[in-house]
Design a protein around this motif. Structure first.
Motif, PDB file in Angstrom:
ATOM      1  N   MET A  50      39.220  34.911  33.239  1.00 32.19           N
ATOM      2  CA  MET A  50      38.852  33.496  33.187  1.00 32.19           C
ATOM      3  C   MET A  50      39.501  32.708  34.316  1.00 32.19           C
ATOM      4  O   MET A  50      38.901  31.782  34.860  1.00 32.19           O
ATOM      5  CB  MET A  50      39.209  32.882  31.829  1.00 32.19           C
ATOM      6  N   LEU A  51      40.729  33.076  34.688  1.00 35.49           N
ATOM      7  CA  LEU A  51      41.359  32.425  35.842  1.00 35.49           C
ATOM      8  C   LEU A  51      40.542  32.683  37.104  1.00 35.49           C
ATOM      9  O   LEU A  51      40.323  31.768  37.909  1.00 35.49           O
ATOM     10  CB  LEU A  51      42.789  32.931  36.035  1.00 35.49           C
ATOM     11  N   ILE A  54      37.465  30.516  36.958  1.00 33.64           N
ATOM     12  CA  ILE A  54      37.777  29.113  37.260  1.00 33.64           C
ATOM     13  C   ILE A  54      37.897  28.918  38.766  1.00 33.64           C
ATOM     14  O   ILE A  54      37.362  27.951  39.327  1.00 33.64           O
ATOM     15  CB  ILE A  54      39.062  28.684  36.525  1.00 33.64           C
ATOM     16  N   VAL A  55      38.585  29.821  39.434  1.00 37.43           N
ATOM     17  CA  VAL A  55      38.740  29.724  40.888  1.00 37.43           C
ATOM     18  C   VAL A  55      37.385  29.816  41.577  1.00 37.43           C
ATOM     19  O   VAL A  55      37.079  29.031  42.484  1.00 37.43           O
ATOM     20  CB  VAL A  55      39.700  30.823  41.403  1.00 37.43           C
ATOM     21  N   HIS A  57      34.357  29.095  40.388  1.00 36.28           N
ATOM     22  CA  HIS A  57      33.547  27.897  40.163  1.00 36.28           C
ATOM     23  C   HIS A  57      34.140  26.676  40.853  1.00 36.28           C
ATOM     24  O   HIS A  57      33.394  25.796  41.306  1.00 36.28           O
ATOM     25  CB  HIS A  57      33.375  27.643  38.667  1.00 36.28           C
ATOM     26  N   ALA A  58      35.453  26.609  40.967  1.00 32.80           N
ATOM     27  CA  ALA A  58      36.076  25.477  41.674  1.00 32.80           C
ATOM     28  C   ALA A  58      35.716  25.520  43.156  1.00 32.80           C
ATOM     29  O   ALA A  58      35.435  24.476  43.760  1.00 32.80           O
ATOM     30  CB  ALA A  58      37.583  25.515  41.484  1.00 32.80           C
ATOM     31  N   ILE A  66      33.433  25.426  34.770  1.00 30.17           N
ATOM     32  CA  ILE A  66      34.896  25.390  34.730  1.00 30.17           C
ATOM     33  C   ILE A  66      35.371  24.990  33.341  1.00 30.17           C
ATOM     34  O   ILE A  66      36.325  25.560  32.813  1.00 30.17           O
ATOM     35  CB  ILE A  66      35.457  24.444  35.810  1.00 30.17           C
ATOM     36  N   VAL A  67      34.702  24.022  32.740  1.00 30.36           N
ATOM     37  CA  VAL A  67      35.081  23.570  31.398  1.00 30.36           C
ATOM     38  C   VAL A  67      34.966  24.720  30.399  1.00 30.36           C
ATOM     39  O   VAL A  67      35.870  24.958  29.591  1.00 30.36           O
ATOM     40  CB  VAL A  67      34.206  22.369  30.958  1.00 30.36           C
ATOM     41  N   ASN A  69      35.066  27.929  31.071  1.00 35.62           N
ATOM     42  CA  ASN A  69      36.085  28.932  31.392  1.00 35.62           C
ATOM     43  C   ASN A  69      37.474  28.497  30.954  1.00 35.62           C
ATOM     44  O   ASN A  69      38.276  29.331  30.528  1.00 35.62           O
ATOM     45  CB  ASN A  69      36.082  29.253  32.882  1.00 35.62           C
ATOM     46  N   VAL A  70      37.766  27.207  31.031  1.00 36.89           N
ATOM     47  CA  VAL A  70      39.070  26.710  30.574  1.00 36.89           C
ATOM     48  C   VAL A  70      39.198  26.889  29.061  1.00 36.89           C
ATOM     49  O   VAL A  70      40.250  27.306  28.566  1.00 36.89           O
ATOM     50  CB  VAL A  70      39.278  25.235  30.992  1.00 36.89           C
ATOM     51  N   LEU A  73      39.772  30.491  28.457  1.00 36.08           N
ATOM     52  CA  LEU A  73      41.131  30.821  28.885  1.00 36.08           C
ATOM     53  C   LEU A  73      42.142  30.428  27.822  1.00 36.08           C
ATOM     54  O   LEU A  73      43.028  31.217  27.464  1.00 36.08           O
ATOM     55  CB  LEU A  73      41.455  30.130  30.206  1.00 36.08           C
TER      56      LEU A  73
END
Length: 89
Positions: A50-51, A54-55, A57-58, A66-67, A69-70, A73
């Motif tokens: 998931m980290l 996030i990277v 998608h960022a 990102i939401v 995935n957070v 996470l």
């Protein structure tokens, strides 16, 4: 899903396999009461995935994934912490 354009077909298969194995690692040890240490290990692996998501998608400036995935996470970290920590079996 546009993010798949950034990865080769082989890498997408590796990511998918890691996610499936992580999900199985969360469910099967508890269901069959075999090697319960695999649950927090799988949760930690999913947190790492998931980290990476996030990277990815960022970098692509995609806020909605990102939401998601957070949230995933946080859920994976909660499972890992409570299954590794003092509340573990």
């Amino acid at each position: 899903m546009k993010w798949t354009e950034d990865f080769s077909a082989g890498m997408l298969k590796v990511i998918g396999a890691a996610e499936v194995l992580g999900a199985l690692g969360l469910i099967l040890p508890g269901a069959f009461d075999v090697a319960p240490v695999l649950v927090p290990v799988a949760a930690t692996g999913l947190a790492v995935l998931m980290l990476g998501a996030i990277v990815t998608h960022a970098r692509r400036k995609e806020p909605q994934p990102i939401v998601i995935n957070v949230v995933l996470l946080i859920l994976a970290l909660v499972v890992a912490i409570f299954r590794f920590g003092p509340n573990s079996f």
